[in-house]
Design a protein around this motif. Structure first.
Motif, PDB file in Angstrom:
ATOM      1  N   MET A  18      71.776   2.253 -61.900  1.00  0.00           N
ATOM      2  CA  MET A  18      70.565   1.944 -61.424  1.00  0.00           C
ATOM      3  C   MET A  18      69.384   2.443 -62.638  1.00  0.00           C
ATOM      4  N   ALA A  19      68.331   1.565 -62.630  1.00  0.00           N
ATOM      5  CA  ALA A  19      67.529   1.967 -63.855  1.00  0.00           C
ATOM      6  C   ALA A  19      66.084   1.823 -63.151  1.00  0.00           C
ATOM      7  N   GLU A  20      65.282   2.825 -63.021  1.00  0.00           N
ATOM      8  CA  GLU A  20      63.882   2.731 -62.381  1.00  0.00           C
ATOM      9  C   GLU A  20      62.713   2.525 -63.426  1.00  0.00           C
ATOM     10  N   LYS A  21      62.119   1.452 -62.942  1.00  0.00           N
ATOM     11  CA  LYS A  21      60.803   1.204 -63.842  1.00  0.00           C
ATOM     12  C   LYS A  21      59.525   1.540 -63.149  1.00  0.00           C
ATOM     13  N   ILE A  22      58.940   2.561 -63.510  1.00  0.00           N
ATOM     14  CA  ILE A  22      57.678   3.035 -63.212  1.00  0.00           C
ATOM     15  C   ILE A  22      56.336   2.980 -64.099  1.00  0.00           C
ATOM     16  N   LYS A  23      55.528   2.316 -63.791  1.00  0.00           N
ATOM     17  CA  LYS A  23      54.276   2.540 -64.917  1.00  0.00           C
ATOM     18  C   LYS A  23      53.441   3.738 -64.759  1.00  0.00           C
ATOM     19  N   LEU A  24      53.663   4.230 -65.717  1.00  0.00           N
ATOM     20  CA  LEU A  24      53.115   5.804 -66.088  1.00  0.00           C
ATOM     21  C   LEU A  24      51.550   5.929 -65.847  1.00  0.00           C
ATOM     22  N   GLU A  25      50.929   6.965 -65.324  1.00  0.00           N
ATOM     23  CA  GLU A  25      49.607   7.078 -65.066  1.00  0.00           C
ATOM     24  C   GLU A  25      49.018   7.298 -66.434  1.00  0.00           C
ATOM     25  N   GLN A  26      47.641   6.531 -66.486  1.00  0.00           N
ATOM     26  CA  GLN A  26      46.924   6.533 -67.361  1.00  0.00           C
ATOM     27  C   GLN A  26      45.413   6.783 -66.804  1.00  0.00           C
ATOM     28  N   SER A  27      45.017   7.966 -67.543  1.00  0.00           N
ATOM     29  CA  SER A  27      43.353   8.518 -66.670  1.00  0.00           C
ATOM     30  C   SER A  27      42.551   7.345 -66.805  1.00  0.00           C
ATOM     31  N   GLU A  28      42.385   6.428 -68.060  1.00  0.00           N
ATOM     32  CA  GLU A  28      41.373   5.292 -68.097  1.00  0.00           C
ATOM     33  C   GLU A  28      41.510   4.590 -66.981  1.00  0.00           C
ATOM     34  N   THR A  29      43.008   4.111 -66.735  1.00  0.00           N
ATOM     35  CA  THR A  29      43.070   2.763 -65.971  1.00  0.00           C
ATOM     36  C   THR A  29      43.029   3.163 -64.302  1.00  0.00           C
ATOM     37  N   ALA A  72      43.545  -8.380 -64.430  1.00  0.00           N
ATOM     38  CA  ALA A  72      44.003  -9.612 -64.933  1.00  0.00           C
ATOM     39  C   ALA A  72      43.400  -9.809 -66.341  1.00  0.00           C
ATOM     40  N   GLY A  73      42.171  -9.020 -66.412  1.00  0.00           N
ATOM     41  CA  GLY A  73      41.306  -8.850 -67.552  1.00  0.00           C
ATOM     42  C   GLY A  73      41.960  -7.990 -68.853  1.00  0.00           C
ATOM     43  N   VAL A  74      42.921  -7.186 -68.275  1.00  0.00           N
ATOM     44  CA  VAL A  74      43.596  -6.574 -69.524  1.00  0.00           C
ATOM     45  C   VAL A  74      45.027  -6.964 -69.790  1.00  0.00           C
ATOM     46  N   SER A  75      45.575  -7.908 -68.842  1.00  0.00           N
ATOM     47  CA  SER A  75      46.877  -8.522 -69.121  1.00  0.00           C
ATOM     48  C   SER A  75      46.679  -9.415 -70.348  1.00  0.00           C
ATOM     49  N   SER A  76      47.696  -9.360 -71.023  1.00  0.00           N
ATOM     50  CA  SER A  76      47.669 -10.186 -72.524  1.00  0.00           C
ATOM     51  C   SER A  76      48.020 -11.362 -72.518  1.00  0.00           C
ATOM     52  N   ILE A  77      48.521 -12.006 -71.449  1.00  0.00           N
ATOM     53  CA  ILE A  77      49.077 -13.213 -71.257  1.00  0.00           C
ATOM     54  C   ILE A  77      48.578 -14.062 -70.067  1.00  0.00           C
ATOM     55  N   VAL A  78      48.497 -13.787 -68.750  1.00  0.00           N
ATOM     56  CA  VAL A  78      48.155 -14.314 -67.677  1.00  0.00           C
ATOM     57  C   VAL A  78      47.738 -13.686 -66.548  1.00  0.00           C
ATOM     58  N   PHE A  79      46.881 -14.374 -65.728  1.00  0.00           N
ATOM     59  CA  PHE A  79      46.775 -13.477 -64.339  1.00  0.00           C
ATOM     60  C   PHE A  79      47.056 -14.303 -63.276  1.00  0.00           C
ATOM     61  N   LEU A  80      47.323 -13.616 -62.063  1.00  0.00           N
ATOM     62  CA  LEU A  80      47.644 -14.463 -60.915  1.00  0.00           C
ATOM     63  C   LEU A  80      46.585 -14.604 -59.977  1.00  0.00           C
ATOM     64  N   THR A  97      50.263  -5.514 -66.403  1.00  0.00           N
ATOM     65  CA  THR A  97      49.197  -5.294 -65.263  1.00  0.00           C
ATOM     66  C   THR A  97      48.629  -4.083 -65.046  1.00  0.00           C
ATOM     67  N   LYS A  98      49.315  -3.136 -65.674  1.00  0.00           N
ATOM     68  CA  LYS A  98      48.831  -1.870 -65.193  1.00  0.00           C
ATOM     69  C   LYS A  98      48.998  -1.318 -63.584  1.00  0.00           C
ATOM     70  N   SER A 134      57.320 -13.094 -60.858  1.00  0.00           N
ATOM     71  CA  SER A 134      57.534 -12.215 -59.471  1.00  0.00           C
ATOM     72  C   SER A 134      56.732 -10.997 -59.395  1.00  0.00           C
ATOM     73  N   VAL A 135      56.774 -10.247 -60.447  1.00  0.00           N
ATOM     74  CA  VAL A 135      55.907  -9.065 -60.589  1.00  0.00           C
ATOM     75  C   VAL A 135      54.431  -9.461 -60.334  1.00  0.00           C
ATOM     76  N   LEU A 136      53.906 -10.553 -60.880  1.00  0.00           N
ATOM     77  CA  LEU A 136      52.479 -10.830 -60.981  1.00  0.00           C
ATOM     78  C   LEU A 136      51.995 -11.140 -59.580  1.00  0.00           C
ATOM     79  N   LEU A 137      52.960 -11.833 -58.849  1.00  0.00           N
ATOM     80  CA  LEU A 137      52.745 -12.227 -57.459  1.00  0.00           C
ATOM     81  C   LEU A 137      52.695 -11.044 -56.838  1.00  0.00           C
ATOM     82  N   THR A 138      53.650 -10.015 -56.855  1.00  0.00           N
ATOM     83  CA  THR A 138      53.804  -8.852 -56.166  1.00  0.00           C
ATOM     84  C   THR A 138      52.509  -7.975 -56.413  1.00  0.00           C
ATOM     85  N   VAL A 139      51.717  -7.748 -57.392  1.00  0.00           N
ATOM     86  CA  VAL A 139      50.644  -7.106 -57.908  1.00  0.00           C
ATOM     87  C   VAL A 139      49.547  -7.831 -57.002  1.00  0.00           C
ATOM     88  N   LYS A 140      49.364  -8.993 -57.047  1.00  0.00           N
ATOM     89  CA  LYS A 140      48.461  -9.747 -56.275  1.00  0.00           C
ATOM     90  C   LYS A 140      48.267  -9.633 -54.963  1.00  0.00           C
TER      91      LYS A 140
END
Length: 396
Positions: free
Chosen positions: A1-12, A21-29, A96-97, A329-335
């Motif tokens: 198994m490999a776990e993917k976690i979005k690291l915390e960033q103070s700005e976000t 959606a404003g920071v996604s470089s491709i598309v928003f949901l 999507t941060k 699938s991730v865009l949908l989940t984030v929404k």
């Protein structure tokens, strides 16, 4: 198994998730009123994108992340497409941060039952995947009693329903779309070549039903095995019941290339050739002179091309076309996660929003039976490329 976690960033952390959606470089949901701009320039390759944290011993327990399981083949014969799907979900998490989602990958090639059981034991509230329809059934038998819904990459309509939702493109929808377009161009008499097997049976049923619904006539449907002699014999039988204006080749692009010359020689020199969304993944179709002018319905490739450029920049290789489903699938989940309390069951009712969602493959929504309905465009095979002859609708 490999776990993917979005690291915390103070700005976000100071930004609202509603603005991801404003920071996604491709598309928003979003709902159907949202519009994805066409013709945007592809984003530049990422320069210093963070990577998911490595897997540590055991699964950490926290109260700040939604636990999501990704079930894909990461070894064995389907490892390539499985890894491409996994890479796509990583890209979506980064783009999507999404700081409130913790995704863990489980290798279905080592045993889908074991993978699904472990995913449930680890406390995941949603399963994304698996890829193969047989694996979907096995996973559902474990996830369903636990109240965990499934977003599968399969396109087998028989696997949908009862908390199983299919992200895969359903072939019958592309057949219906191209028949509608053909009818709008004055065509009423149809024929078809379909392969022997379940896929061919379903394609034939869809054609017969749809042509009847639009007031047309199916002149002939011929089946074949996937070899040249069988295809040629089937084309000789096509015109036995009369002339037709359009002929559907319900198969992939390679088989269409083989069948088209026989159609022209044995059945009709002028009938419009039609195809399914399987043609969209053929690298040879646009180079075939016999296929020039043929029509097929598919999802739009506009946003996918931008995504593919970014994928190549990050991973050094081209993505599998199917990997867009992993991203979406991730865009949908984030929404959905915007209104989903951590630790509570996944809000399944939000998946069947009639307004639908927007992803790399355009507008889509889930019907109550768990099958995804997609807005498709009609493309034409041209010299070296595909051209859009009827754009996909912006919403439902």
């Amino acid at each position: 198994m490999a776990e993917k976690i979005k690291l915390e960033q103070s700005e976000t952390r100071r930004r609202s998730l509603l603005k991801w959606a404003g920071v996604s470089s491709i598309v928003f949901l979003a709902g159907c009123q949202s519009i994805v701009p066409r013709g945007a320039e592809p984003p530049p390759p990422p320069t210093a994108a963070p990577t998911p944290a490595p897997v540590t011993a055991g699964i950490p327990t926290d109260q700040t992340h939604h636990r999501i399981a990704l079930l894909v083949p990461l070894s064995g014969n389907n490892a390539g497409v499985g890894q491409s799907l996994a890479n796509a979900t990583t890209m979506a998490l980064l783009d999507t941060k999404a700081e409130n989602i913790r995704m863990t990958s489980y290798d279905t090639a080592k045993g889908v039952t074991a993978a699904a059981q472990q995913a449930i034991r680890d406390g995941n509230k949603l399963i994304i995947g698996p890829l193969l329809s047989d694996n979907v059934v096995a996973t559902a038998n474990i996830a369903r009693p636990a109240g965990v819904p499934i977003l599968s990459f399969s396109n087998d309509a028989g696997a949908a329903g009862n908390n199983v939702f299919l992200l895969g493109h359903i072939p019958s929808q592309s057949i219906e779309r191209v028949i509608d377009y053909s009818k709008s161009k004055g065509m009423t008499r149809f024929a078809a070549l379909v392969p022997n097997g379940v896929y061919g049976q379903r394609a034939s049923s869809t054609l017969l039903r749809k042509v009847r619904d639009v007031g047309g006539t199916v002149v002939s449907v011929q089946t074949y095995n996937r070899d040249a002699n069988s295809v040629e014999a089937a084309t000789r039988k096509l015109a036995q019941n009369g002339d037709f204006q359009a002929v559907l080749i319900a198969d992939n692009g390679d088989m269409a290339i083989k069948a088209a010359p026989y159609i022209r020689k044995n059945a009709s020199s002028s009938a419009q050739i039609l195809g399914t969304d399987l043609w969209n993944t053929s690298s040879k179709l646009a180079g075939s002179a016999t296929m020039r002018g043929a029509w097929f319905a598919s999802v739009s490739d506009g946003l996918y091309r931008q995504y593919a450029d970014k994928y190549r920049a990050r991973y050094g290789t081209a993505p599998f076309r199917l990997s867009s489903l992993g991203y979406d699938s991730v865009l949908l989940t984030v929404k959905v996660a915007q209104n989903w309390k951590v630790g509570t069951p996944f809000p399944i009712n939000q998946l069947t929003d009639k307004g639908g969602f927007i992803g790399l493959d355009g507008v889509f929504r889930f019907m109550p039976n768990g099958i995804s309905e997609r807005a498709l465009e009609v493309q034409e095979v041209r010299a070296g490329s595909f051209g859009v002859v009827d754009p996909a609708p912006k919403g439902f």
